[in-house]
Scaffold this active site. Structure first.
Site, mmCIF file in Angstrom:
data_model
loop_
_atom_site.group_PDB
_atom_site.id
_atom_site.type_symbol
_atom_site.label_atom_id
_atom_site.label_comp_id
_atom_site.label_asym_id
_atom_site.label_seq_id
_atom_site.Cartn_x
_atom_site.Cartn_y
_atom_site.Cartn_z
ATOM 1 N N GLY A 8 10.331 -7.616 -10.280
ATOM 2 C CA GLY A 8 9.615 -7.935 -9.033
ATOM 3 C C GLY A 8 9.052 -9.342 -9.058
ATOM 4 O O GLY A 8 8.013 -9.626 -8.451
ATOM 5 N N GLN A 12 4.668 -11.336 -4.329
ATOM 6 C CA GLN A 12 3.441 -12.145 -4.207
ATOM 7 C C GLN A 12 2.834 -12.471 -5.575
ATOM 8 O O GLN A 12 2.515 -13.624 -5.863
ATOM 9 C CB GLN A 12 2.411 -11.398 -3.356
ATOM 10 C CG GLN A 12 1.146 -12.208 -3.103
ATOM 11 C CD GLN A 12 -0.059 -11.369 -2.722
ATOM 12 O OE1 GLN A 12 -0.042 -10.140 -2.843
ATOM 13 N NE2 GLN A 12 -1.105 -12.012 -2.277
ATOM 14 N N ASP A 34 14.568 -9.913 -10.150
ATOM 15 C CA ASP A 34 14.300 -9.259 -8.861
ATOM 16 C C ASP A 34 15.656 -8.986 -8.222
ATOM 17 O O ASP A 34 16.691 -9.389 -8.777
ATOM 18 C CB ASP A 34 13.429 -10.162 -7.948
ATOM 19 C CG ASP A 34 12.549 -9.324 -7.014
ATOM 20 O OD1 ASP A 34 13.078 -8.390 -6.379
ATOM 21 O OD2 ASP A 34 11.349 -9.593 -6.924
ATOM 22 N N ILE A 35 15.639 -8.332 -7.045
ATOM 23 C CA ILE A 35 16.924 -8.094 -6.385
ATOM 24 C C ILE A 35 17.409 -9.338 -5.649
ATOM 25 O O ILE A 35 18.555 -9.425 -5.260
ATOM 26 C CB ILE A 35 16.893 -6.870 -5.426
ATOM 27 C CG1 ILE A 35 15.654 -6.904 -4.542
ATOM 28 C CG2 ILE A 35 16.987 -5.580 -6.183
ATOM 29 C CD1 ILE A 35 15.641 -5.828 -3.487
ATOM 30 N N ASP A 49 18.467 -4.958 -10.344
ATOM 31 C CA ASP A 49 18.038 -3.839 -9.505
ATOM 32 C C ASP A 49 17.350 -2.838 -10.432
ATOM 33 O O ASP A 49 18.009 -2.100 -11.177
ATOM 34 C CB ASP A 49 19.270 -3.223 -8.820
ATOM 35 C CG ASP A 49 18.908 -1.987 -8.011
ATOM 36 O OD1 ASP A 49 17.705 -1.618 -7.978
ATOM 37 O OD2 ASP A 49 19.821 -1.387 -7.426
ATOM 38 N N TYR A 139 2.382 5.000 -1.494
ATOM 39 C CA TYR A 139 2.166 3.937 -2.491
ATOM 40 C C TYR A 139 1.034 4.340 -3.445
ATOM 41 O O TYR A 139 1.178 4.262 -4.669
ATOM 42 C CB TYR A 139 1.825 2.640 -1.754
ATOM 43 C CG TYR A 139 1.325 1.508 -2.625
ATOM 44 C CD1 TYR A 139 2.158 0.911 -3.573
ATOM 45 C CD2 TYR A 139 0.032 1.020 -2.477
ATOM 46 C CE1 TYR A 139 1.695 -0.137 -4.355
ATOM 47 C CE2 TYR A 139 -0.431 -0.030 -3.247
ATOM 48 C CZ TYR A 139 0.403 -0.611 -4.189
ATOM 49 O OH TYR A 139 -0.056 -1.645 -4.961
ATOM 50 N N LYS A 143 1.200 5.172 -7.454
ATOM 51 C CA LYS A 143 0.405 4.448 -8.463
ATOM 52 C C LYS A 143 -0.447 5.419 -9.283
ATOM 53 O O LYS A 143 -0.589 5.250 -10.494
ATOM 54 C CB LYS A 143 -0.471 3.386 -7.799
ATOM 55 C CG LYS A 143 0.311 2.172 -7.280
ATOM 56 C CD LYS A 143 0.957 1.418 -8.429
ATOM 57 C CE LYS A 143 1.755 0.206 -7.969
ATOM 58 N NZ LYS A 143 2.534 -0.405 -9.072
#
Ligand code: SER
Length: 316
Positions: A8, A12, A34-35, A49, A139, A143
């Site tokens: 990832g 951000q 990342d993708i 991936d 989400y 988590k």
């Protein structure tokens, strides 16, 4: 010698954490993945991936990775548009990273959790470290489950997974995508361009937030702490600052008095209402010395200064 993998890395946090890790461990020792690749990327990058176990396992074994920072996730607001897909992506990538880290003898794993693990019936002010977790979003559920899997892998296999519950992260270097706290980044972009900002939360919605520099430093400090100091193996509460849209607007107005805001709350209001207003992070302070540096006004000054440079509104 450490070999770092970030999943990832185009997100951000990933964009900024990758640079910090390159600085700490050397550019050749950090593999960002990342993708898709982020613009102007400088360093070693692999398209990966993370939903594909064989691809993750191959990447970790081939590169003799010693530390993984697993940042892949679909965030709170975006995640609600396709709940099952969000669950599958967030959980499958976690299993792939934890399991291949275990199989390949990875020394340390960083797993970000979030204030989204909290939900209804918590103490909203100074939310404690160990309340019942009843998240409202997929989400948040992923988590909360991930935190327990982190604890499980540590207890059962000795895999040294460390985690913090990030508040909303605010930085000028990258854009967030799909979060409920994202307004607090967008507002600065509008402010430097002197464009009116339409906020998707009500003026008095107070949420825990953290400046990017503090978030990155917390991550590096947690990962550098001696193993015996890490007492929480689910995830640490982490605090930076707390403010509402009205308060961030007032802070920006001290720099740009002409700035205008309007409010059009949408479905994200309900998510925000279920989250803490402030966080008790005394355990992180005790165990590994956490101390935030930025408050709302010092963050606003940094955000405005750096975004003005970004939009070429001042000479660099
Ligand atoms: N910033 C995240 C979100 O809003 C919370 O972890 O989804």
């Amino acid at each position: 010698m450490e070999k770092i993998l970030i999943t990832g890395a185009s997100g951000q946090l990933g964009v900024v954490l990758t640079k910090a890790l390159q600085k700490k461990y050397g550019i050749q020792n950090v593999i960002a993945s990342d993708i898709s690749i982020s613009d102007n990327y400088d360093g070693v990058f692999e398209i990966l991936d993370a939903t594909n176990f064989d691809a993750v396992n191959y990447c970790i074994s081939k590169n003799k990775i010693t530390q993984v920072y697993h940042l892949v996730a679909i965030l709170s607001a975006k995640g609600e548009s396709n709940p099952l897909n969000t669950w599958n992506i967030n959980m499958n990538t976690l299993f792939n990273v934890f399991e291949s880290s275990r199989l390949n003898g990875v020394k340390k794993v960083f797993y970000p959790s979030s204030i989204a693990v909290f939900g209804e019936d918590i103490e909203y002010i100074n939310t404690p470290q160990f309340p019942n977790l009843t998240p409202l979003t997929v989400y948040g559920m992923s988590k909360a489950a991930g935190e327990n899997w982190a604890n499980y892998y540590y207890k059962k296999y000795g895999l040294d997974i460390r985690s913090v519950r990030y508040p909303g992260v605010i930085g000028y270097q990258s854009l967030p995508g799909g979060g409920t706290t994202d307004y607090a980044v967008s507002i600065y972009h509008n402010a430097v361009k002197n464009e009116r900002f339409d906020c998707f939360l009500e003026p008095s919605t107070t949420l825990p937030m953290i400046f990017m520099e503090d978030a990155i430093r917390a991550t590096l400090e947690l990962m550098a702490a001696p193993k015996e100091n890490i007492k929480v193996r689910t995830s640490y509460n982490l605090s930076g600052m707390s403010f509402s849209p009205m308060q961030i607007y007032e802070s920006i107005k001290k720099i740009n008095p002409d700035f205008k805001i309007t409010y059009t709350p949408d479905f994200r209001q309900e998510i925000a209402n279920s989250w803490p207003k402030s966080i008790d992070d005394s355990q992180a302070r005790e165990d590994w010395g956490w101390q935030p540096k930025y408050n709302l006004d010092t963050m606003s000054a940094e955000m405005m200064k750096n975004l003005k440079k970004y939009y070429n509104l001042v000479s660099v």
